[in-house]
Design a protein around this motif. Structure first.
Motif, short mmCIF file in Angstrom:
data_model
loop_
_atom_site.label_atom_id
_atom_site.label_comp_id
_atom_site.label_asym_id
_atom_site.label_seq_id
_atom_site.Cartn_x
_atom_site.Cartn_y
_atom_site.Cartn_z
N THR A 86 26.09 14.37 90.21
CA THR A 86 25.06 15.39 90.22
C THR A 86 25.11 16.14 88.90
O THR A 86 25.96 15.89 88.06
N THR A 87 24.20 17.06 88.74
CA THR A 87 24.24 17.96 87.59
C THR A 87 24.34 19.38 88.11
O THR A 87 23.76 19.71 89.15
N LEU A 88 25.06 20.20 87.40
CA LEU A 88 25.16 21.61 87.75
C LEU A 88 24.18 22.44 86.93
O LEU A 88 24.14 23.66 87.08
N LEU A 89 23.42 21.77 86.08
CA LEU A 89 22.40 22.45 85.29
C LEU A 89 21.21 22.75 86.18
O LEU A 89 20.78 21.90 86.95
N SER A 90 20.71 23.94 86.07
CA SER A 90 19.56 24.35 86.87
C SER A 90 18.31 23.81 86.21
O SER A 90 17.84 24.34 85.21
N LEU A 91 17.79 22.72 86.75
CA LEU A 91 16.63 22.09 86.16
C LEU A 91 15.40 22.36 87.03
O LEU A 91 15.38 21.97 88.19
N PRO A 92 14.40 23.00 86.48
CA PRO A 92 13.16 23.23 87.25
C PRO A 92 12.38 21.93 87.35
O PRO A 92 11.46 21.68 86.60
N GLY A 93 12.79 21.05 88.25
CA GLY A 93 12.24 19.70 88.32
C GLY A 93 12.93 18.88 87.26
O GLY A 93 13.30 19.39 86.23
N VAL A 115 7.12 19.63 82.36
CA VAL A 115 8.28 20.35 81.87
C VAL A 115 8.79 19.60 80.66
O VAL A 115 9.05 18.40 80.72
N ARG A 116 8.93 20.29 79.56
CA ARG A 116 9.43 19.67 78.34
C ARG A 116 10.80 20.24 78.02
O ARG A 116 11.14 21.34 78.42
N THR A 117 11.58 19.46 77.29
CA THR A 117 12.91 19.91 76.89
C THR A 117 12.82 21.24 76.15
O THR A 117 13.65 22.12 76.36
N LEU A 120 13.20 24.29 78.09
CA LEU A 120 14.50 24.54 78.72
C LEU A 120 15.60 24.88 77.72
O LEU A 120 16.41 25.76 77.98
N VAL A 121 15.66 24.16 76.61
CA VAL A 121 16.72 24.36 75.62
C VAL A 121 16.17 24.23 74.21
O VAL A 121 15.15 23.58 73.98
N ALA A 136 15.11 31.08 79.67
CA ALA A 136 15.20 31.72 80.98
C ALA A 136 14.99 30.71 82.10
O ALA A 136 15.55 30.85 83.19
N ALA A 137 14.21 29.65 81.85
CA ALA A 137 13.98 28.63 82.87
C ALA A 137 15.27 27.92 83.26
O ALA A 137 15.43 27.48 84.39
N MET A 138 16.22 27.82 82.33
CA MET A 138 17.50 27.17 82.61
C MET A 138 18.50 28.16 83.20
O MET A 138 19.37 27.76 83.96
N GLY A 139 18.39 29.41 82.81
CA GLY A 139 19.37 30.39 83.27
C GLY A 139 20.68 30.23 82.52
O GLY A 139 20.82 29.40 81.64
N ASP A 140 21.65 31.07 82.89
CA ASP A 140 22.97 30.99 82.26
C ASP A 140 23.75 29.84 82.88
O ASP A 140 23.56 29.49 84.04
#
Length: 189
Positions: A86-93, A115-117, A120-121, A136-140
């Motif tokens: 899994t990933t622990l990164l908060s991905l909005p989709g 959603v484009r990279t 997110l980053v 902000a879409a990714m969060g901390d």
């Protein structure tokens, strides 16, 4: 000397017979496209059982940190999820899927937005550092989530410029929290 000459005289006709053993000549044989070289492989890092796991992924050349992070943000494949990665990164989709737009106030049907990279980053490479700034879409991110980004960036640098020491990686959250990456938690798979 006489024996050597005799051996040579016998060997020449034998070699000629072997060289013309009845196989007809052919022209150019069409067998697909031209050789295109080696497809680069990078390692992206997912989490399984609270441990980082390096996963090889083929990617297009040239390999750089930005492209490696984009591959990471696509998330694990179905086969990898079956293996409990899994990933622990908060991905909005998961990229590159579309997410719904904000509801329209005039009753119109909302148009999905991709959603484009860049949403997110932001990846920046300088002479002395790699910086990954989260929107902000990714969060901390902390802990293994930050390590996923750091290890993926370090691995991409090793593929892009083998033989040189990778630059340090800094992940900065939307509220300014910085995490420096050393790569000590990165596994080789």
């Amino acid at each position: 000397m006489r024996t050597l000459r005799r051996a040579v005289l016998l060997a020449v006709p034998a070699l000629c017979a072997l060289a013309s053993c009845g196989i007809p000549t052919t022209g150019v044989v069409q067998a697909g496209g031209p050789a295109s070289g080696v497809v680069p492989t990078i390692r992206v890092y997912f989490v399984a059982d609270d441990t980082l796991v390096a996963v090889p992924r083929r990617t297009v050349a040239p390999v750089d940190v930005q492209s490696a992070v984009e591959v990471l943000l696509e998330g694990p494949t179905e086969a990898e999820r079956v293996k409990r990665m899994t990933t622990l990164l908060s991905l909005p989709g998961l990229l590159p899927t579309a997410v719904p737009a904000a509801p329209a106030t005039d009753g119109a049907v909302p148009v999905p937005q991709e959603v484009r990279t860049a949403d997110l980053v932001k990846v920046t490479v300088t002479d002395d550092r790699v910086s990954i700034e989260l929107t902000a879409a990714m969060g901390d991110v902390v802990g293994l989530a930050a390590d996923q980004l750091i290890c993926t960036a370090l691995g991409a640098q090793r593929v892009a410029d083998p033989g040189t020491e990778p630059l340090p990686v800094t992940v900065t959250g939307p509220r300014g929290r910085r995490i420096e990456g050393t790569g000590t938690s990165c596994s080789d798979g």
